[in-house]
Design a protein around this motif. Structure first.
Motif: not given
Length: 368
Positions: A20-35
């Motif tokens: 939790i920071i000033s502008y958002v709450r994240l319950d998991d972390m959306p990410t994108i991996f490249t290979r």
């Protein structure tokens, strides 16, 4: 040594607790991996962690930009053509820095493996003896944050960063109670993530002068350089800019306005390692110390930031904290207490668990 295939994984990493920071709450972390895969069998891994409030990208838009706009431009190219590749990406689409970072990091990982060298050796060599990583505490009640900080210091951490920026009065209590909890020997950093007005920033900084805060990070809106300068001129504490600098143009304006003492470089804002190196060089010309920050990234982008941090003297601190915040990561990161260790393994120096990557992936594309 040309690229023959690019795989893109849209995934979600599980957090130990909400961030939790000033502008958002994240319950998991959306990410994108490249290979990326080369014709000699070498593989390079990269990562994007977009933030729509900072980089102007969403999880979905970043995936689409990588798949449809950027990755196809890599086929047939050598990973060592890094300048030409960035020029082509910039001609193809404006901005989209985390999308570019995802592929940029993979290119550098592949370059290191081709050269059989750890990435920091390609970027400038070892400029520091150690990399010290803080513990980051997201926004909670003052008492809860103080308890977390006290626990981390008891575990051996000497550098604590706290997130604030929701309410000036509560933020003063957060800072004061955390300082009381960690004692005088630990270091304390404060990040408002654009959460204060000018009046609130001055109020909080003045009320917490006795708390020996190393620096106050991004107290006001990202590109409000005039207010940043006013705050800097009004207080004796160091002011760090983060969200306010994505590009060389931004940093040029910050230097001209004398709006900050320090710069937080993030690969996701800069567009990857290549552009981050330019920011570090420009900051060095202005005698502006830097740190490499994190968007709460997996081991992949974390290690990219760690190698960058190790390679430049002007980068004095880092916040490669992502792997400390996940229940399970895509690779192991070598921590020794609050030290992040870099080995002589080539590239990023990690072994990505492709089975785990697949298990947390919600959408995948292959470009050949």
């Amino acid at each position: 040594m040309n690229i023959v295939k690019v795989d893109v994984f849209q995934a979600r990493l599980p957090l130990i607790e909400p961030f939790i920071i000033s502008y958002v709450r994240l319950d998991d972390m959306p990410t994108i991996f490249t290979r990326i895969e080369l014709d000699n069998g070498i593989v390079g891994w990269g990562e994007a962690v977009p933030d729509q409030n900072v980089t102007g990208e969403t999880w979905h838009s970043t995936y689409d930009v990588i798949v449809h706009e950027l990755a196809p431009l890599l086929i047939g190219k050598s990973p060592f053509q890094i300048d030409a590749i960035h020029q082509q990406w910039d001609a193809q689409i404006l901005g989209s820095p985390s999308a570019k970072a995802a592929l940029d990091i993979a290119l550098y990982d592949a370059m290191g493996k081709c050269a059989n060298l750890p990435l920091y050796e390609l970027l400038g060599g070892r400029a520091h003896d150690t990399l010290m990583v803080p513990r980051v505490i997201s926004i909670k009640t003052p008492q809860e944050m103080a308890e977390d900080a006290k626990r981390y210091v008891a575990e051996g951490y000497k550098h604590i960063k706290i997130k604030v920026g929701t309410d000036a009065k509560a933020d003063i209590a957060r800072i004061c109670q955390v300082r009381d909890a960690i004692g005088e020997d630990a270091y304390l950093r404060v990040d408002a993530n654009q959460g204060w007005s000018r009046t609130e920033a001055l109020q909080v900084i003045e009320a917490t002068q006795h708390c020996a805060v190393e620096w106050y990070e991004q107290p006001v809106k990202a590109h409000d350089y005039r207010t940043m300068r006013h705050i800097r001129e009004s207080v004796s504490s160091a002011i760090m800019i983060d969200e306010g600098v994505q590009s060389m143009h931004d940093l040029t304006e910050v230097i001209r306005e004398e709006a900050a003492d320090m710069l937080n470089i993030k690969l996701m804002k800069a567009g990857g390692i290549y552009r981050a190196l330019g920011l570090a060089s420009l900051a060095e010309s202005a005698n502006m110390p830097c740190q490499v920050g994190s968007m709460v990234e997996s081991a992949i982008a974390t290690m990219a930031g760690a190698h960058l941090s190790m390679s430049r003297t002007i980068i004095e601190t880092n916040e490669m904290v992502g792997p400390l915040m996940f229940t399970q990561d895509v690779a192991g990161v070598p921590f020794d207490g609050e030290q992040l260790l870099l080995t002589k393994a080539p590239g990023l120096g990690i072994e990505v668990d492709e089975t785990y990557v697949s298990s947390i992936t919600v959408q995948r594309a292959c470009i050949e």
